[in-house]
Design a protein around this motif. Structure first.
Motif, PDB file in Angstrom:
ATOM      1  N   ALA A 117       0.832  -1.200   0.000  1.00 32.04           N
ATOM      2  CA  ALA A 117       0.000   0.000   0.000  1.00 32.04           C
ATOM      3  C   ALA A 117       0.872   1.258   0.000  1.00 32.04           C
ATOM      4  O   ALA A 117       1.924   1.297   0.658  1.00 32.04           O
ATOM      5  N   PRO A 118       0.475   2.309  -0.722  1.00 30.40           N
ATOM      6  CA  PRO A 118       1.275   3.536  -0.828  1.00 30.40           C
ATOM      7  C   PRO A 118       1.646   4.145   0.521  1.00 30.40           C
ATOM      8  O   PRO A 118       2.791   4.564   0.721  1.00 30.40           O
ATOM      9  N   ALA A 119       0.708   4.208   1.455  1.00 30.47           N
ATOM     10  CA  ALA A 119       0.996   4.837   2.749  1.00 30.47           C
ATOM     11  C   ALA A 119       2.108   4.106   3.486  1.00 30.47           C
ATOM     12  O   ALA A 119       2.957   4.734   4.133  1.00 30.47           O
ATOM     13  N   PHE A 120       2.122   2.788   3.358  1.00 29.66           N
ATOM     14  CA  PHE A 120       3.120   2.009   4.090  1.00 29.66           C
ATOM     15  C   PHE A 120       4.474   2.029   3.383  1.00 29.66           C
ATOM     16  O   PHE A 120       5.516   1.859   4.014  1.00 29.66           O
ATOM     17  N   LYS A 121       4.450   2.262   2.072  1.00 29.33           N
ATOM     18  CA  LYS A 121       5.718   2.469   1.367  1.00 29.33           C
ATOM     19  C   LYS A 121       6.360   3.786   1.783  1.00 29.33           C
ATOM     20  O   LYS A 121       7.567   3.962   1.646  1.00 29.33           O
ATOM     21  N   GLN A 122       5.550   4.715   2.299  1.00 31.05           N
ATOM     22  CA  GLN A 122       6.065   5.979   2.793  1.00 31.05           C
ATOM     23  C   GLN A 122       6.559   5.874   4.234  1.00 31.05           C
ATOM     24  O   GLN A 122       6.982   6.868   4.817  1.00 31.05           O
ATOM     25  N   GLY A 123       6.458   4.679   4.792  1.00 29.27           N
ATOM     26  CA  GLY A 123       6.973   4.470   6.141  1.00 29.27           C
ATOM     27  C   GLY A 123       5.922   4.384   7.223  1.00 29.27           C
ATOM     28  O   GLY A 123       6.251   4.309   8.410  1.00 29.27           O
ATOM     29  N   ALA A 124       4.638   4.404   6.842  1.00 27.31           N
ATOM     30  CA  ALA A 124       3.574   4.314   7.836  1.00 27.31           C
ATOM     31  C   ALA A 124       3.573   2.933   8.491  1.00 27.31           C
ATOM     32  O   ALA A 124       4.086   1.960   7.947  1.00 27.31           O
ATOM     33  N   THR A 125       2.985   2.861   9.667  1.00 30.72           N
ATOM     34  CA  THR A 125       2.800   1.590  10.356  1.00 30.72           C
ATOM     35  C   THR A 125       1.318   1.388  10.627  1.00 30.72           C
ATOM     36  O   THR A 125       0.561   2.352  10.772  1.00 30.72           O
ATOM     37  N   LEU A 126       0.903   0.129  10.681  1.00 30.91           N
ATOM     38  CA  LEU A 126      -0.492  -0.200  10.944  1.00 30.91           C
ATOM     39  C   LEU A 126      -0.650  -0.491  12.424  1.00 30.91           C
ATOM     40  O   LEU A 126      -0.091  -1.457  12.946  1.00 30.91           O
ATOM     41  N   ASN A 127      -1.403   0.356  13.101  1.00 31.59           N
ATOM     42  CA  ASN A 127      -1.695   0.149  14.521  1.00 31.59           C
ATOM     43  C   ASN A 127      -3.013  -0.608  14.634  1.00 31.59           C
ATOM     44  O   ASN A 127      -4.084  -0.041  14.436  1.00 31.59           O
ATOM     45  N   ILE A 128      -2.930  -1.904  14.919  1.00 27.73           N
ATOM     46  CA  ILE A 128      -4.125  -2.746  14.964  1.00 27.73           C
ATOM     47  C   ILE A 128      -4.800  -2.590  16.324  1.00 27.73           C
ATOM     48  O   ILE A 128      -4.209  -2.864  17.368  1.00 27.73           O
ATOM     49  N   VAL A 129      -6.041  -2.155  16.293  1.00 22.04           N
ATOM     50  CA  VAL A 129      -6.819  -1.957  17.515  1.00 22.04           C
ATOM     51  C   VAL A 129      -7.599  -3.218  17.865  1.00 22.04           C
ATOM     52  O   VAL A 129      -7.702  -3.601  19.034  1.00 22.04           O
ATOM     53  N   SER A 130      -8.172  -3.884  16.848  1.00 20.20           N
ATOM     54  CA  SER A 130      -8.976  -5.089  17.064  1.00 20.20           C
ATOM     55  C   SER A 130      -8.464  -6.218  16.173  1.00 20.20           C
ATOM     56  O   SER A 130      -8.500  -6.097  14.956  1.00 20.20           O
TER      57      SER A 130
END
Length: 208
Positions: A117-130
């Motif tokens: 995904a583009p956002a994660f290629k920019q260095g974003a991380t996925l904060n999983i809540v559930s």
């Protein structure tokens, strides 16, 4: 239709902690079948078979046909207890499931395309809540997981229940539009945005 797995069991004639310990020493795991307006049935399961089945995954969302002395019971596991030290199964609770019945179950959430995904290629991380969601489902059509494609989510976005397409006949069992995950911007980008905001505020401030 959800596949029904087979389990063989033996009727348990004695109850109590002493009898349960004796069954475990003999390589059996005590269990009970209850619900559907019928009397509970005490059973025991082969230790190796039930251990393998539990750790294979999706145990609490799988329908089973449990054969006890020639009679088959259509059930779903509702709970199981593990030894706190050895992680070995100590007891299993099965709920009878009538044909056409609906159930409330916890189903895992799988997030797709995190690596591309583009956002994660920019260095974003996925904060999983559930990591799972509570669903009302037909007993014969329990989904193995709810899949969420994160490809279209931008930096700072929140992923809510309402954005997920559920399978036919499946509804949310919870209340409200819960957050499943957030797309967290990389720390360097956050700092740069903070510096830009501070510079803009300083430029807009009246001169002394």
């Amino acid at each position: 239709m959800t596949a029904i797995k087979e389990l063989k069991a033996q009727a348990r004639t004695k109850s109590g902690k002493g009898a349960a310990r004796a069954e475990r020493r003999a390589g059996r795991v005590p269990a009970v079948i209850y619900g559907d307006g019928k009397a509970p049935v005490g059973i025991t399961l082969d230790y190796t078979e039930i251990t393998r089945t539990i750790y294979a995954g999706h145990f609490l969302t799988t329908l089973f046909s449990v054969e006890v002395d020639g009679e088959k019971h259509r059930v779903i596991p509702r709970d199981y207890q593990l030894d706190v030290v050895k992680d070995q199964p100590l007891h299993v609770d099965f709920l009878r499931v009538a044909v056409g019945a609906s159930l409330t179950v916890d189903v895992p959430v799988h997030f797709l395309n995190v690596d591309t995904a583009p956002a994660f290629k920019q260095g974003a991380t996925l904060n999983i809540v559930s990591h799972s969601v509570e669903l009302n489902v037909p007993a014969d059509a329990i989904p193995e997981a709810i899949e969420v494609d994160v490809s279209s989510y931008a930096l700072g976005a929140s992923i809510h229940l309402s954005s997920v397409q559920l399978p036919a006949g499946v509804t949310w069992a919870g209340h409200g539009d819960d957050t499943l995950a957030t797309v967290v911007a990389p720390s360097g980008l956050k700092e740069a945005e903070a510096d830009e905001a501070a510079a803009a505020a300083a430029a807009a401030a009246p001169k002394a």
